[in-house]
Enzyme design. Structure first.
Site, PDB file in Angstrom:
ATOM      1  N   GLY A  53       7.018   5.211 -32.625  1.00 39.97           N
ATOM      2  CA  GLY A  53       5.622   4.967 -32.158  1.00 39.97           C
ATOM      3  C   GLY A  53       4.776   5.643 -33.037  1.00 39.97           C
ATOM      4  O   GLY A  53       4.928   5.823 -34.114  1.00 39.97           O
ATOM      5  N   HIS A  94       1.512   2.505 -37.550  1.00 39.97           N
ATOM      6  CA  HIS A  94       0.504   2.421 -38.451  1.00 39.97           C
ATOM      7  C   HIS A  94       0.990   1.266 -39.308  1.00 39.97           C
ATOM      8  O   HIS A  94       2.010   0.385 -39.087  1.00 39.97           O
ATOM      9  CB  HIS A  94       0.176   3.447 -39.407  1.00 39.97           C
ATOM     10  CG  HIS A  94       1.797   3.982 -39.737  1.00 39.97           C
ATOM     11  ND1 HIS A  94       2.562   3.497 -40.778  1.00 39.97           N
ATOM     12  CD2 HIS A  94       2.288   5.171 -39.755  1.00 39.97           C
ATOM     13  CE1 HIS A  94       3.484   4.188 -40.998  1.00 39.97           C
ATOM     14  NE2 HIS A  94       3.559   5.123 -40.251  1.00 39.97           N
ATOM     15  N   HIS A 125       4.762   0.619 -40.268  1.00 39.12           N
ATOM     16  CA  HIS A 125       5.622   0.258 -39.359  1.00 39.12           C
ATOM     17  C   HIS A 125       5.236  -1.352 -39.354  1.00 39.12           C
ATOM     18  O   HIS A 125       6.227  -2.356 -39.178  1.00 39.12           O
ATOM     19  CB  HIS A 125       5.079   0.870 -38.094  1.00 39.12           C
ATOM     20  CG  HIS A 125       5.514   2.139 -37.808  1.00 39.12           C
ATOM     21  ND1 HIS A 125       4.596   2.963 -37.635  1.00 39.12           N
ATOM     22  CD2 HIS A 125       6.715   3.069 -38.189  1.00 39.12           C
ATOM     23  CE1 HIS A 125       5.073   4.407 -37.658  1.00 39.12           C
ATOM     24  NE2 HIS A 125       6.283   4.134 -37.780  1.00 39.12           N
ATOM     25  N   LYS A 172      10.209   4.790 -47.206  1.00 38.32           N
ATOM     26  CA  LYS A 172       9.774   6.011 -47.256  1.00 38.32           C
ATOM     27  C   LYS A 172      10.590   7.115 -46.652  1.00 38.32           C
ATOM     28  O   LYS A 172      10.621   8.341 -47.059  1.00 38.32           O
ATOM     29  CB  LYS A 172       8.592   5.936 -46.138  1.00 38.32           C
ATOM     30  CG  LYS A 172       8.087   7.095 -45.074  1.00 38.32           C
ATOM     31  CD  LYS A 172       7.040   7.906 -46.006  1.00 38.32           C
ATOM     32  CE  LYS A 172       6.432   8.960 -45.409  1.00 38.32           C
ATOM     33  NZ  LYS A 172       6.936   9.561 -44.296  1.00 38.32           N
ATOM     34  N   ASP A 173      11.537   7.017 -45.707  1.00 43.53           N
ATOM     35  CA  ASP A 173      12.613   7.629 -45.533  1.00 43.53           C
ATOM     36  C   ASP A 173      13.791   7.380 -45.981  1.00 43.53           C
ATOM     37  O   ASP A 173      14.892   6.973 -45.704  1.00 43.53           O
ATOM     38  CB  ASP A 173      12.860   7.608 -43.941  1.00 43.53           C
ATOM     39  CG  ASP A 173      11.407   7.965 -43.085  1.00 43.53           C
ATOM     40  OD1 ASP A 173      11.416   9.181 -43.024  1.00 43.53           O
ATOM     41  OD2 ASP A 173      10.755   7.175 -42.889  1.00 43.53           O
ATOM     42  N   SER A 207       2.843   8.628 -39.390  1.00 39.32           N
ATOM     43  CA  SER A 207       2.469   8.901 -38.082  1.00 39.32           C
ATOM     44  C   SER A 207       1.802  10.241 -38.001  1.00 39.32           C
ATOM     45  O   SER A 207       0.890  10.848 -37.126  1.00 39.32           O
ATOM     46  CB  SER A 207       3.484   8.728 -36.793  1.00 39.32           C
ATOM     47  OG  SER A 207       4.169   7.740 -36.976  1.00 39.32           O
TER      48      SER A 207
HETATM   49  P1  AMP Z   1       9.236   6.464 -37.789  1.00 39.56           P
HETATM   50  O1  AMP Z   1       8.402   5.977 -36.734  1.00 39.56           O
HETATM   51  O2  AMP Z   1       8.418   7.336 -38.607  1.00 39.56           O
HETATM   52  O3  AMP Z   1      10.464   6.787 -37.147  1.00 39.56           O
HETATM   53  O4  AMP Z   1       9.522   5.183 -38.713  1.00 39.56           O
HETATM   54  C1  AMP Z   1       9.901   4.202 -38.358  1.00 39.56           C
HETATM   55  C2  AMP Z   1      10.309   3.117 -39.687  1.00 39.56           C
HETATM   56  O5  AMP Z   1       9.284   3.068 -40.204  1.00 39.56           O
HETATM   57  C3  AMP Z   1      11.274   3.797 -40.264  1.00 39.56           C
HETATM   58  O6  AMP Z   1      12.276   2.974 -40.970  1.00 39.56           O
HETATM   59  C4  AMP Z   1      10.349   4.301 -41.417  1.00 39.56           C
HETATM   60  O7  AMP Z   1      11.011   4.640 -42.780  1.00 39.56           O
HETATM   61  C5  AMP Z   1       9.325   3.283 -41.661  1.00 39.56           C
HETATM   62  N1  AMP Z   1       8.352   3.825 -42.161  1.00 39.56           N
HETATM   63  C6  AMP Z   1       7.563   4.802 -41.704  1.00 39.56           C
HETATM   64  N2  AMP Z   1       6.698   5.114 -42.600  1.00 39.56           N
HETATM   65  C7  AMP Z   1       6.441   4.011 -43.692  1.00 39.56           C
HETATM   66  C8  AMP Z   1       5.577   3.497 -44.603  1.00 39.56           C
HETATM   67  N3  AMP Z   1       4.561   4.208 -44.879  1.00 39.56           N
HETATM   68  N4  AMP Z   1       5.757   2.423 -45.174  1.00 39.56           N
HETATM   69  C9  AMP Z   1       6.880   1.593 -44.901  1.00 39.56           C
HETATM   70  N5  AMP Z   1       7.739   1.933 -43.790  1.00 39.56           N
HETATM   71  C10 AMP Z   1       7.538   3.222 -43.092  1.00 39.56           C
END
Ligand code: AMP
Length: 285
Positions: A31, A34, A37, A151-152, A188
């Site tokens: 959640g 941005h 996502h 990113k991850d 986030s």
């Molecule tokens: P999170 O909500 O941070 O767990 O991220 C969910 C998914 O979004 C994960 O697969 C992240 O790698 C991806 N994600 C997070 N930030 C970015 C970004 N800046 N660009 C592309 N994908 C992202």
């Protein structure tokens, strides 16, 4: 767009599509969405007629209780954003739905040192929780395609290793990192940065670009040293800047010995921990 909270409701939405063998794309998130996502959802929509986005702040992957408590929760706004990219289903479960008391969800995988280096060193237990939630969500959603961000980097590398180890049918699609105008990777957590820190955090991407631009001219240890110097700025505290093999995540000494090389960084900007990476070399690129 449907918003569902339980596995039963999700199954009711998906059973028809599953029976017809329609491709289901899945974007797991925590959640506070941005543009990064949303780009995953847009890519998923290009490949799959039905796209599920989950919003679940997974408690088992937080080794720091404070970080879990402070993690932003903005479900209503998230749903509005998901609507703009034509997401089909939002799955926003409670913890008990993901981890029912009578269900063993912990996994023990033999995927070598991928989970113990880099993030694993600084966030012990983080990847056990991450693998646990991704496997559980894959079991629930049963997608044909899983979309994750570069990113991850270590996260998607471990998820791919899990998919291989368990011979899962889901295909992982890795999507490029979306960045703010000055280069900071969208996250986030950026919302929690002080305005001045947010501006100066542009140095993170610059240090990665420095590594990429000098890969063929400077020795690896010199690149790392220079990058570490660049990141030594007021209120910022570096955890690591490492250049590793993109497949094994083990250190690189000779560039020519590796087909796939990536630089990864983790740094505290004030109270906020940021990570980023850049692929420095990939054979064929
Ligand atoms: P999170 O909500 O941070 O767990 O991220 C969910 C998914 O979004 C994960 O697969 C992240 O790698 C991806 N994600 C997070 N930030 C970015 C970004 N800046 N660009 C592309 N994908 C992202």
């Amino acid at each position: 767009m449907k918003i569902v909270n339980t596995v039963e409701q999700l199954n009711a939405e998906l059973s028809n599509h599953r029976q017809k063998g329609i491709k289901i794309g899945f974007v797991p998130t925590m959640g506070a969405l941005h543009a990064g996502h949303l780009s995953l959802v847009s890519q998923a929509k290009k490949k799959c007629p039905v796209v599920v986005c989950s919003i679940f702040v997974n408690p088992t992957q937080f080794n720091d209780k404070n970080d879990l408590a402070k993690y932003p929760r903005t479900l209503e706004k998230d749903c509005q954003l998901l609507q703009t990219v034509a997401c089909d289903i939002v799955f926003a479960p409670l913890v008990e739905e993901v981890y029912p008391p009578n269900l063993e969800t912990k996994l023990s995988l033999n995927i070598g040192s991928l989970t113990t280096v880099l993030e694993g060193e600084f966030r012990p237990g983080h990847f056990d929780g991450m693998v646990q939630v991704v496997k559980r969500l894959l079991d629930i959603v049963q997608p044909s395609h899983l979309f994750m961000g570069q990113k991850d980097f270590q996260q998607f590398t471990i998820v791919q290793a899990m998919i291989n180890a368990l011979k899962l049918k889901t295909k992982l699609v890795v999507c490029k990192t979306e960045r703010e105008k000055h280069g900071l990777a969208m996250s986030s957590r950026n919302e929690r940065l002080l305005p001045d820190h947010r501006l100066r955090a542009a140095i993170i991407h610059k240090s990665l670009l420095f590594a990429k631009n000098n890969l063929s001219t400077l020795p690896i240890n010199k690149i790392e040293q220079q990058a570490i110097k660049m990141l030594d700025i007021q209120d910022f505290k570096l955890e690591y800047f490492k250049i590793v093999d993109g497949s094994t995540l083990q250190p690189v000494t000779q560039v020519d010995d590796h087909k796939y090389i990536v630089a990864l960084v983790a740094i505290w900007a004030g109270e906020v921990r940021l990570i980023d990476n850049l692929i420095l070399k990939k054979q064929g690129e």
